[in-house]
Design a protein around this motif. Sequence first.
Motif, PDB file in Angstrom:
ATOM      1  N   GLU A   2      36.285  40.646  25.144  1.00 37.57           N
ATOM      2  CA  GLU A   2      35.962  41.939  25.893  1.00 37.57           C
ATOM      3  C   GLU A   2      36.763  42.413  26.899  1.00 37.57           C
ATOM      4  OE1 GLU A   2      32.250  40.486  28.106  1.00 37.57           O
ATOM      5  OE2 GLU A   2      31.484  39.698  26.392  1.00 37.57           O
ATOM      6  N   LEU A   3      36.593  43.840  27.135  1.00 36.74           N
ATOM      7  CA  LEU A   3      37.652  44.516  27.940  1.00 36.74           C
ATOM      8  C   LEU A   3      37.494  43.930  29.433  1.00 36.74           C
ATOM      9  CD1 LEU A   3      36.865  48.299  27.149  1.00 36.74           C
ATOM     10  CD2 LEU A   3      38.788  46.854  26.561  1.00 36.74           C
ATOM     11  N   ARG A   4      36.312  43.426  29.870  1.00 36.89           N
ATOM     12  CA  ARG A   4      36.410  42.836  31.136  1.00 36.89           C
ATOM     13  C   ARG A   4      37.270  41.510  31.234  1.00 36.89           C
ATOM     14  NH1 ARG A   4      33.342  38.479  32.347  1.00 36.89           N
ATOM     15  NH2 ARG A   4      32.225  38.834  30.306  1.00 36.89           N
ATOM     16  N   GLN A   5      37.178  40.926  30.027  1.00 31.75           N
ATOM     17  CA  GLN A   5      38.157  39.635  30.043  1.00 31.75           C
ATOM     18  C   GLN A   5      39.721  39.861  30.367  1.00 31.75           C
ATOM     19  OE1 GLN A   5      36.768  38.143  26.380  1.00 31.75           O
ATOM     20  NE2 GLN A   5      35.503  36.689  27.376  1.00 31.75           N
ATOM     21  N   LEU A   6      40.048  40.913  29.354  1.00 31.33           N
ATOM     22  CA  LEU A   6      41.401  41.661  29.546  1.00 31.33           C
ATOM     23  C   LEU A   6      41.692  42.009  31.134  1.00 31.33           C
ATOM     24  CD1 LEU A   6      41.607  43.563  26.210  1.00 31.33           C
ATOM     25  CD2 LEU A   6      42.237  41.026  26.681  1.00 31.33           C
ATOM     26  N   GLU A   7      40.719  42.424  31.552  1.00 25.77           N
ATOM     27  CA  GLU A   7      41.012  43.292  33.095  1.00 25.77           C
ATOM     28  C   GLU A   7      41.358  42.096  33.856  1.00 25.77           C
ATOM     29  OE1 GLU A   7      38.908  46.025  36.386  1.00 25.77           O
ATOM     30  OE2 GLU A   7      37.917  45.496  34.414  1.00 25.77           O
ATOM     31  N   TYR A   8      40.186  41.059  33.625  1.00 22.59           N
ATOM     32  CA  TYR A   8      40.512  39.873  34.638  1.00 22.59           C
ATOM     33  C   TYR A   8      41.811  39.131  34.377  1.00 22.59           C
ATOM     34  CZ  TYR A   8      35.525  40.379  35.845  1.00 22.59           C
ATOM     35  OH  TYR A   8      34.233  40.803  36.402  1.00 22.59           O
TER      36      TYR A   8
END
Length: 295
Positions: A2-8
């Motif tokens: 997920e994009l959220r995982q990449l951002e984190y």
Amino acid sequence: MELRQLEYFCAVSSLENFTRAAHFLHVSQPAVTKAVQALEAELRLTLFDRSQKHICLTEAGRVFLLHAKKILQDVQTAQLSMERFQTRNGGVIRFGVPPMVEAYLFPDFFMKFQAANPDIVLDLQEFSDSASVAEKLDDGALDFGIIFLRVEERVEHSLKLLDDEFYLCLPPEHRLARRGKVSFEELRGEKFILQPPGTVQNFVTLERAAEAGFAPEVLLSTSQLKTIKELVAGSAAVALMPRFAISAAAAFRAVPLEPPVKFSVVLAWSRFKEPSPLGAQFLNFVEGIFGEVKS
């Protein structure tokens, strides 16, 4: 993934601490830890070395960081690109100009456009020369741009706005200041102020001087019209300036050249894509404003 995982993951990589990353992201620390662990489980790799006081990326983590940053950048680019199609609730038109245009040629146009289209934002950016504007158009960073062209040049995907010519600007007491016209042959030995390489003014000045059999002595290279005008008025040098940028109250003399040094001003857009509906709306407005004055 997920994009959220990449951002984190990118935030933890930068701050080297899960707690600080969570604070930066305005989420809980367990949420960050869980997202990164899920990412590691999916990749079946350990991305962080947690054995030290400050965590650091593993070799695999350093390689993956390059991919994660590129993915997030591509997403941001896609979002910006899609803004071009937002016509119902306004939108943003990214507009590039070379020196002189913003201050001398288009203030009235921009005011008219904003009055007629209050929900559309013109994101105006100034560049050092027309070549830089054209480059940004082709790589998608701009939607439209103003470009100066020599009269023999042509650009695909463009609309000619007007034709103009360069005048020779001289100190008031210069030996040629009272002449009706001046040839380049008469400028041998003069000091010149040029705009930066890549500009039409720079090109035609050097071209005409070469045709006249001399290389001009360059006092200064600058894109600042105010500086050029002040130096010319102060008898430091001569310069070529567009007729549209010369006011009747100028503190120097402006004399036509013989033969004339002409150029065109065009509105251009990318060669690789057609304007969006929002862009087509802008283009129609430009045609309506400049259709009566272009030559």
